[in-house]
Design a protein around this motif. Structure first.
Motif, PDB file in Angstrom:
ATOM      1  N   UNK A 127       0.804  -1.226   0.000  1.00 31.77           N
ATOM      2  CA  UNK A 127       0.000   0.000   0.000  1.00 31.77           C
ATOM      3  C   UNK A 127       0.834   1.273   0.000  1.00 31.77           C
ATOM      4  N   UNK A 128       1.681   1.415  -0.996  1.00 31.56           N
ATOM      5  CA  UNK A 128       2.437   2.654  -1.178  1.00 31.56           C
ATOM      6  C   UNK A 128       2.214   3.134  -2.608  1.00 31.56           C
ATOM      7  N   UNK A 129       2.772   4.286  -2.914  1.00 27.07           N
ATOM      8  CA  UNK A 129       2.811   4.742  -4.293  1.00 27.07           C
ATOM      9  C   UNK A 129       3.977   4.026  -4.975  1.00 27.07           C
ATOM     10  N   UNK A 130       3.686   2.964  -5.686  1.00 27.68           N
ATOM     11  CA  UNK A 130       4.743   2.139  -6.264  1.00 27.68           C
ATOM     12  C   UNK A 130       5.486   2.840  -7.386  1.00 27.68           C
ATOM     13  N   UNK A 150       0.819  -5.807  -5.911  1.00 31.88           N
ATOM     14  CA  UNK A 150       1.489  -5.017  -6.951  1.00 31.88           C
ATOM     15  C   UNK A 150       2.494  -5.906  -7.671  1.00 31.88           C
ATOM     16  N   UNK A 151       2.547  -5.780  -9.005  1.00 28.35           N
ATOM     17  CA  UNK A 151       3.487  -6.554  -9.801  1.00 28.35           C
ATOM     18  C   UNK A 151       4.705  -5.726 -10.170  1.00 28.35           C
ATOM     19  N   UNK A 152       5.896  -6.328 -10.000  1.00 29.35           N
ATOM     20  CA  UNK A 152       7.133  -5.701 -10.449  1.00 29.35           C
ATOM     21  C   UNK A 152       8.070  -6.813 -10.892  1.00 29.35           C
ATOM     22  N   UNK A 153       8.714  -6.620 -12.024  1.00 28.65           N
ATOM     23  CA  UNK A 153       9.532  -7.681 -12.613  1.00 28.65           C
ATOM     24  C   UNK A 153      10.719  -8.085 -11.761  1.00 28.65           C
ATOM     25  N   UNK A 190      -4.082   2.615  -9.297  1.00 26.88           N
ATOM     26  CA  UNK A 190      -3.561   1.440  -8.605  1.00 26.88           C
ATOM     27  C   UNK A 190      -3.739   0.168  -9.432  1.00 26.88           C
ATOM     28  N   UNK A 191      -2.814  -0.776  -9.234  1.00 24.58           N
ATOM     29  CA  UNK A 191      -2.875  -2.043  -9.956  1.00 24.58           C
ATOM     30  C   UNK A 191      -4.134  -2.823  -9.587  1.00 24.58           C
ATOM     31  N   UNK A 192      -4.534  -2.736  -8.325  1.00 14.61           N
ATOM     32  CA  UNK A 192      -5.730  -3.447  -7.864  1.00 14.61           C
ATOM     33  C   UNK A 192      -6.959  -2.953  -8.628  1.00 14.61           C
ATOM     34  N   UNK A 319       8.282 -14.883  -8.541  1.00 10.30           N
ATOM     35  CA  UNK A 319       6.979 -15.389  -8.970  1.00 10.30           C
ATOM     36  C   UNK A 319       5.849 -14.531  -8.422  1.00 10.30           C
ATOM     37  N   UNK A 320       4.681 -14.720  -9.002  1.00 10.30           N
ATOM     38  CA  UNK A 320       3.465 -14.063  -8.529  1.00 10.30           C
ATOM     39  C   UNK A 320       2.584 -15.130  -7.868  1.00 10.30           C
ATOM     40  N   UNK A 321       2.232 -14.887  -6.631  1.00 11.12           N
ATOM     41  CA  UNK A 321       1.424 -15.837  -5.869  1.00 11.12           C
ATOM     42  C   UNK A 321       0.014 -15.256  -5.737  1.00 11.12           C
ATOM     43  N   UNK A 322      -0.974 -15.983  -6.232  1.00  9.75           N
ATOM     44  CA  UNK A 322      -2.357 -15.518  -6.216  1.00  9.75           C
ATOM     45  C   UNK A 322      -3.123 -16.214  -5.090  1.00  9.75           C
ATOM     46  N   UNK A 323      -3.803 -15.437  -4.274  1.00  6.37           N
ATOM     47  CA  UNK A 323      -4.587 -15.980  -3.157  1.00  6.37           C
ATOM     48  C   UNK A 323      -6.068 -15.697  -3.406  1.00  6.37           C
TER      49      UNK A 323
END
Length: 340
Positions: A127-130, A150-153, A190-192, A319-323
């Protein structure tokens, strides 16, 4: 609490053997390891933090960067719950938590500099300004980082399944006969929000719904006032919606207040649905239909992944973990054909 020497005496082994057993070294037998570990647990032995840090070259300290736009701090129910889940798992694995900020005493520093000053082994960012240069510096630096929602490579992330959550909510509303469904969403930056809004439009397209573009209205997350204004704008239309989705359960209260100020009832005159599954959602009258996000799992998975990255840097990949979340069916969404 006993010392390592006292633990060694109790087990009838050397101090060196105790150290090897507690660090899972391979040159002692498994039965000895089990014996030492059981005794350590029984007598409450913990290695000296300073000595452990010198031996492993780790601080066993994880930084937490959490600065939300509403300045709600840890009163932000969703992220507070996520960070609690993170804290529980991190502490279970022997790590402490330090909050990261932009100053040391009176001296202004970057987040990255603060992390270096505190000698953290890794950082969780929530929850920041990415897009902030200081946050980007941290995510692209050499400190292990995991992000929440948030996604970041450059770093792993744990995300609530926002696309599926909105889809599930819309499917429920659609099954109730609603075809005029408005969506008051959070900040578009926001990405969300981007994920949720995309899911909303995909649902509209896949079900061939004729919904005006301005049925989607922006209002900040947790902002009761803005949600109230957005609700008024939608209800003042010549063709008002039969159901309104809100960015979160707290913002929905603003909409509910506006609806009731017009002497309208939920769900008799209009249906509404929230998001997050916060505690307030289960106290509202009528009981709120919402998506409950698994905050404990999000926090736990973030801690597990970050600690794995810290302890096994050569074998842990990004990796991206989805919940997944789940639908809480309340009483705030009625059948469209029952509307007055």
């Amino acid at each position: 609490m006993i010392s390592m020497k006292e633990l060694a005496q109790h087990c009838g082994v050397s101090v060196a053997t105790v150290s090897k057993a507690l660090n899972d070294q391979s040159d002692i037998g498994e039965s000895t390891k089990i014996k030492v570990k059981k005794a350590a647990e029984k007598f409450g032995y913990f290695p000296n933090a300073a000595a452990r840090s010198l031996k492993t070259n780790k601080s066993y300290n994880i930084g937490v960067l959490f600065v939300d736009e509403a300045n709600s701090g840890l009163t932000h129910e969703y992220f507070a719950a996520v960070l609690e889940g993170f804290k529980v798992e991190a502490e279970k694995q022997g790590y402490d938590i330090t909050f990261i900020n932009s100053q040391i005493g009176k001296k202004k520093v970057s987040y990255y500099e603060h992390c270096k000053y505190r000698n953290v082994d890794g950082v969780v960012i929530a929850c920041v300004n990415f897009d902030s240069p200081e946050v980007v510096e941290l995510m692209t630096g050499n400190i292990p980082v995991i992000t929440v929602d948030h996604l970041h490579e450059n770093c792993s992330s744990v995300l609530s399944d926002n696309a599926e959550g909105i889809k599930t909510l819309l499917e429920h509303v659609y099954e109730k006969g609603h075809r005029k469904i408005a969506y008051i969403h959070g900040q578009s930056s926001t990405a969300v929000t981007k994920t949720r809004v995309t899911s909303y439009y995909r649902f509209i397209e896949n079900h061939n719904l004729d919904i005006p573009d301005d049925y989607a209205v922006e209002a900040n997350y947790l902002d009761v006032s803005q949600a109230s204004e957005a609700t008024a704008k939608l209800l003042d239309r010549k063709d008002p919606p039969t159901c309104i989705l809100y960015p979160d359960d707290t913002a929905l209260i603003g909409g509910l207040n506006e609806i009731r100020a017009r002497n309208m009832s939920v769900p008799e005159d209009i249906s509404i649905a929230g998001y997050d599954g916060s505690r307030v959602s289960q106290f509202l009258n009528p009981l709120l239909t919402t998506i409950r996000q698994d905050t404990a799992a999000i926090g736990r998975r973030a801690a597990e992944k970050l600690i794995s990255t810290i302890e096994n840097p050569k074998t842990t990949y990004t990796e991206q973990i989805i919940v997944e979340g789940d639908l809480l069916v309340g009483e705030s969404v009625g059948f469209a054909y029952d509307l007055k």
